[in-house]
Write an enzyme that holds these catalytic residues in place. Sequence first.
Site, PDB file in Angstrom:
ATOM      1  N   GLY A  23      74.468  48.089  30.289  1.00  0.00           N
ATOM      2  CA  GLY A  23      74.198  46.768  30.862  1.00  0.00           C
ATOM      3  C   GLY A  23      74.863  46.698  32.227  1.00  0.00           C
ATOM      4  CG  ASP A  52      69.188  45.716  30.732  1.00  0.00           C
ATOM      5  OD1 ASP A  52      67.994  45.707  30.373  1.00  0.00           O
ATOM      6  OD2 ASP A  52      69.808  44.682  31.067  1.00  0.00           O
ATOM      7  CE1 TYR A  57      71.025  40.089  34.899  1.00  0.00           C
ATOM      8  CE2 TYR A  57      71.256  42.422  34.440  1.00  0.00           C
ATOM      9  CZ  TYR A  57      70.914  41.150  34.033  1.00  0.00           C
ATOM     10  OH  TYR A  57      70.462  40.944  32.746  1.00  0.00           O
ATOM     11  CD1 TRP A  88      64.937  34.037  39.316  1.00  0.00           C
ATOM     12  CD2 TRP A  88      65.706  34.525  37.256  1.00  0.00           C
ATOM     13  NE1 TRP A  88      65.757  33.008  38.900  1.00  0.00           N
ATOM     14  CE2 TRP A  88      66.236  33.268  37.644  1.00  0.00           C
ATOM     15  CE3 TRP A  88      66.031  35.029  35.987  1.00  0.00           C
ATOM     16  CZ2 TRP A  88      67.076  32.514  36.812  1.00  0.00           C
ATOM     17  CZ3 TRP A  88      66.872  34.274  35.154  1.00  0.00           C
ATOM     18  CH2 TRP A  88      67.392  33.044  35.576  1.00  0.00           C
ATOM     19  N   PRO A 220      75.789  42.866  23.161  1.00  0.00           N
ATOM     20  CG  PRO A 220      75.634  45.201  23.397  1.00  0.00           C
ATOM     21  CD  PRO A 220      75.339  43.906  24.118  1.00  0.00           C
ATOM     22  N   GLY A 222      79.491  40.787  22.465  1.00  0.00           N
ATOM     23  CA  GLY A 222      79.930  39.390  22.465  1.00  0.00           C
ATOM     24  C   GLY A 222      80.184  38.828  23.850  1.00  0.00           C
ATOM     25  CB  SER A 273      81.918  48.833  30.035  1.00  0.00           C
ATOM     26  OG  SER A 273      83.252  49.010  30.500  1.00  0.00           O
ATOM     27  CG  PHE A 274      80.919  47.234  36.001  1.00  0.00           C
ATOM     28  CD1 PHE A 274      79.802  47.703  35.320  1.00  0.00           C
ATOM     29  CD2 PHE A 274      80.704  46.342  37.045  1.00  0.00           C
ATOM     30  CE1 PHE A 274      78.518  47.291  35.651  1.00  0.00           C
ATOM     31  CE2 PHE A 274      79.419  45.923  37.392  1.00  0.00           C
ATOM     32  CZ  PHE A 274      78.324  46.388  36.693  1.00  0.00           C
ATOM     33  NE  ARG A 278      86.651  47.536  28.579  1.00  0.00           N
ATOM     34  CZ  ARG A 278      87.686  46.793  28.975  1.00  0.00           C
ATOM     35  NH1 ARG A 278      88.823  46.853  28.300  1.00  0.00           N
ATOM     36  NH2 ARG A 278      87.574  46.010  30.002  1.00  0.00           N
TER      37      ARG A 278
HETATM   38  P1  NDP Z   1      78.509  42.658  26.443  1.00  0.00           P
HETATM   39  O1  NDP Z   1      78.407  42.139  25.060  1.00  0.00           O
HETATM   40  O2  NDP Z   1      77.940  43.974  26.766  1.00  0.00           O
HETATM   41  O3  NDP Z   1      80.059  42.594  26.833  1.00  0.00           O
HETATM   42  C1  NDP Z   1      80.519  42.898  28.112  1.00  0.00           C
HETATM   43  C2  NDP Z   1      82.005  42.581  28.172  1.00  0.00           C
HETATM   44  O4  NDP Z   1      82.717  43.372  27.228  1.00  0.00           O
HETATM   45  C3  NDP Z   1      82.599  42.885  29.531  1.00  0.00           C
HETATM   46  O5  NDP Z   1      83.545  41.877  29.796  1.00  0.00           O
HETATM   47  C4  NDP Z   1      83.260  44.253  29.339  1.00  0.00           C
HETATM   48  O6  NDP Z   1      84.363  44.405  30.207  1.00  0.00           O
HETATM   49  C5  NDP Z   1      83.697  44.173  27.902  1.00  0.00           C
HETATM   50  N1  NDP Z   1      83.703  45.479  27.214  1.00  0.00           N
HETATM   51  C6  NDP Z   1      82.820  46.484  27.359  1.00  0.00           C
HETATM   52  N2  NDP Z   1      83.102  47.501  26.532  1.00  0.00           N
HETATM   53  C7  NDP Z   1      84.196  47.133  25.827  1.00  0.00           C
HETATM   54  C8  NDP Z   1      84.961  47.757  24.827  1.00  0.00           C
HETATM   55  N3  NDP Z   1      84.656  48.963  24.380  1.00  0.00           N
HETATM   56  N4  NDP Z   1      86.041  47.095  24.339  1.00  0.00           N
HETATM   57  C9  NDP Z   1      86.367  45.861  24.793  1.00  0.00           C
HETATM   58  N5  NDP Z   1      85.668  45.205  25.747  1.00  0.00           N
HETATM   59  C10 NDP Z   1      84.590  45.839  26.262  1.00  0.00           C
HETATM   60  O7  NDP Z   1      77.928  41.518  27.388  1.00  0.00           O
HETATM   61  P2  NDP Z   1      76.766  41.212  28.394  1.00  0.00           P
HETATM   62  O8  NDP Z   1      76.527  39.762  28.226  1.00  0.00           O
HETATM   63  O9  NDP Z   1      77.094  41.753  29.725  1.00  0.00           O
HETATM   64  O10 NDP Z   1      75.472  41.975  27.827  1.00  0.00           O
HETATM   65  C11 NDP Z   1      75.182  43.300  28.126  1.00  0.00           C
HETATM   66  C12 NDP Z   1      73.991  43.434  29.060  1.00  0.00           C
HETATM   67  O11 NDP Z   1      72.841  42.796  28.514  1.00  0.00           O
HETATM   68  C13 NDP Z   1      74.160  42.728  30.417  1.00  0.00           C
HETATM   69  O12 NDP Z   1      75.037  43.402  31.274  1.00  0.00           O
HETATM   70  C14 NDP Z   1      72.723  42.673  30.879  1.00  0.00           C
HETATM   71  O13 NDP Z   1      72.337  43.937  31.351  1.00  0.00           O
HETATM   72  C15 NDP Z   1      72.011  42.312  29.567  1.00  0.00           C
HETATM   73  N6  NDP Z   1      71.816  40.854  29.373  1.00  0.00           N
HETATM   74  C16 NDP Z   1      70.527  40.365  29.375  1.00  0.00           C
HETATM   75  C17 NDP Z   1      70.277  39.019  29.189  1.00  0.00           C
HETATM   76  C18 NDP Z   1      68.889  38.517  29.187  1.00  0.00           C
HETATM   77  O14 NDP Z   1      68.674  37.288  29.244  1.00  0.00           O
HETATM   78  N7  NDP Z   1      67.871  39.377  29.101  1.00  0.00           N
HETATM   79  C19 NDP Z   1      71.380  38.054  28.986  1.00  0.00           C
HETATM   80  C20 NDP Z   1      72.686  38.663  28.931  1.00  0.00           C
HETATM   81  C21 NDP Z   1      72.872  40.015  29.118  1.00  0.00           C
HETATM   82  P3  NDP Z   1      84.536  45.657  31.235  1.00  0.00           P
HETATM   83  O15 NDP Z   1      83.351  45.689  32.124  1.00  0.00           O
HETATM   84  O16 NDP Z   1      85.784  45.299  31.968  1.00  0.00           O
HETATM   85  O17 NDP Z   1      84.687  46.885  30.401  1.00  0.00           O
END
Ligand code: NDP
Length: 325
Positions: A23, A52, A57, A88, A220, A222, A273-274, A278
């Site tokens: 994501g 994705d 974005y 969009w 996925p 949260g 994740s960036f 992770r």
């Molecule tokens: P995610 O559920 O993927 O969670 C992302 C968050 O979790 C970030 O803050 C990340 O921080 C943190 N994280 C990632 N890996 C870990 C880990 N192993 N342990 C603990 N924390 C972790 O959230 P999103 O809402 O971003 O959903 C994922 C993707 O889905 C989006 O990026 C986008 O591409 C898509 N999306 C699509 C939507 C739609 O309407 N079609 C709506 C929402 C999302 P960090 O980066 O610091 O690791």
Amino acid sequence: MELTSKCCIPLSDGNKIPLIGLGTYADPCKTTKGDSYEAVKVAIETGYRHIDGAMLYMNEDEVGQAIRSKIADGTVTRDDVFYCGKLWNTFHPPHLVRPALERTLETMKLDYVDLYIVEMPIAFKPGDAFYPHDENGKCIYHETDLCATWEAMEACKDAGLVKSLGVSNFNKRQLELILNKPGLKHKPVSNQVECHPYFTQPELLSFCQQKGIVMVGYSPLGTSRDPSWVNLKCPPLLEDEMLISIAQKHNKTPAQVALRFNIQRGIVVIPKSFTSARIKENFEIFDFCLSEAEMEKIQGLNKNLRFVQLRMWEDHPEYPFHDDY
Ligand code: NDP
């Protein structure tokens, strides 16, 4: 079926989608330039073959640059990488669909995207602003004709700009609207919706499976719990006691268990994740298996509560989340 990191799910149009994607949504105000570029590069080096993204974005330039650099250095070929872009809400009128996709292709410097999806079933007033609003701050909606938008999507596939077409945030009624459209040429191959142990979507999953539509689970893990768009009444998923205890048993993390739960149900996951460690952690979900009893326990965590409610648009005639599923 044994799940491996190379696993793909077949799509109804003959193409296939990798089970895990990166994501790429992060609040542009809280992200440093170059973060998306680095993250996508690390992901491809780690083995991810699915990214994705979306025009919304505001980082498709960096995502495209990272994909191209990994092609240029020989890590992957263009064929190996699956990119999903999104139409969009301000681009729903049919004459705006192809220009929107072309803008994504130009920004990314790619010839085609693998999957292009209607991001939401709600149209906003077209124009330069992604979030058009009146003087009271109220979003300006636009007439939504999902079938007309879909026909313009079909034309993009016929023109070779995209390999597969899908939707996102569509409910059962809205999926049926497209599936039952007279003269339908290309079926939606996927529906990208919120899906994780606190929102498991059993009815929508079963409907999609009956119709040959792959479910792609967003948020996925949260979400990032950004209060500007996330429903914080839903508790932090990765702090769930049950997920923690199952993770300990497998010597895995709660994040890995949450992702594994979805892929074992045939749901594609796109964790964001960036952070290098992770990005790698989230990919290590192919060397363990949840038992049937564990799957049932995790299914039992379902709260039917969305993190992503989009309630600011709930008075839109096509707001998708009034229906049960
Ligand atoms: P995610 O559920 O993927 O969670 C992302 C968050 O979790 C970030 O803050 C990340 O921080 C943190 N994280 C990632 N890996 C870990 C880990 N192993 N342990 C603990 N924390 C972790 O959230 P999103 O809402 O971003 O959903 C994922 C993707 O889905 C989006 O990026 C986008 O591409 C898509 N999306 C699509 C939507 C739609 O309407 N079609 C709506 C929402 C999302 P960090 O980066 O610091 O690791």
